[in-house]
Scaffold this active site. Structure first.
Site, PDB file in Angstrom:
ATOM      1  CG  ASN A 186      43.583  47.686  51.258  1.00  0.00           C
ATOM      2  OD1 ASN A 186      42.763  48.124  50.449  1.00  0.00           O
ATOM      3  ND2 ASN A 186      43.739  48.230  52.472  1.00  0.00           N
ATOM      4  NE  ARG A 187      42.581  40.425  45.878  1.00  0.00           N
ATOM      5  CZ  ARG A 187      41.284  40.694  45.932  1.00  0.00           C
ATOM      6  NH1 ARG A 187      40.769  41.179  47.059  1.00  0.00           N
ATOM      7  NH2 ARG A 187      40.508  40.486  44.896  1.00  0.00           N
TER       8      ARG A 187
END
Length: 208
Positions: A186-187
């Protein structure tokens, strides 16, 4: 596929400031060993970023050849563009990227030449034809053709007596900053930075 549609979710590993070594050189060596074991193509390849006296940057890939107590050593032509920029501005940055492990390492510091003796020892250890190439190449300068270089190569090869030229040798990047980046889902990536202080290395987590 459009570029903005290219996405990858990173899920392999994590990185915690509580788990890393206190000395960033030790942490780097662990990651480099893991990159070698993962059979990453040229795991010692690193981007070297330099800037001239006006601050205009340039970057290229060079190969790390040694790590010592000061920093990171590579070899090149001192008259090349990077050599000229290093003469004007000794502040440089390195970047290692190991895609299979979803990792990168950033290093910043000041650069200086290593000893002539050390440069000569390494030069003499290189394959014979690599040494010839280093001698005949006016690196970064405009040449009339590939044939011109090939002719110089064959001429020097026929002469023998291959000695290290004065314009070729090593540099060491004296590290003052490290950043270890581990891709996460999810970065929300892990970024652990080391800052060199008067009391040693300070470790901090950075926002992704």
């Amino acid at each position: 596929m459009k570029l903005h549609e290219l996405r990858k979710d990173y899920r392999k590993y994590h990185l915690s400031e509580k788990e890393v070594y206190e000395n960033p050189f030790e942490q780097f060596k662990i990651w480099l060993d893991e990159a070698i074991k993962a059979k990453i193509y040229e795991p010692n390849a690193m981007t070297l970023a330099t800037a001239d006296k006006e601050g205009k940057p340039s970057a290229r890939i060079v190969l790390l050849k040694e790590i010592n107590e000061k920093g990171f050593i590579f070899y090149t032509n001192y008259n090349s563009r990077k050599g000229q920029e290093i003469d004007e501005n000794p502040h440089v940055a390195l970047l290692f990227y190991w895609d299979i492990l979803e990792r990168q390492v950033r290093i910043e510091g000041k650069i200086e030449k290593i000893s002539e003796h050390q440069s000569r020892e390494y030069f003499d250890s290189r394959p014979y034809e690599n040494r010839i190439a280093a001698i005949i190449s006016p690196q970064s300068q405009i040449v009339e053709s590939r044939k011109y270089l090939e002719d110089l190569f064959e001429q020097k090869k026929a002469e023998g007596n291959i000695e290290k030229p004065s314009f070729w040798g090593g540099y060491v990047v004296n590290a003052e900053y490290f950043e270890f980046w581990q891709g996460r889902s999810n970065r929300i990536h892990d970024r652990i930075a080391y800052y060199l202080t008067d009391d040693g290395w300070a470790i901090r987590r950075l926002a992704p």
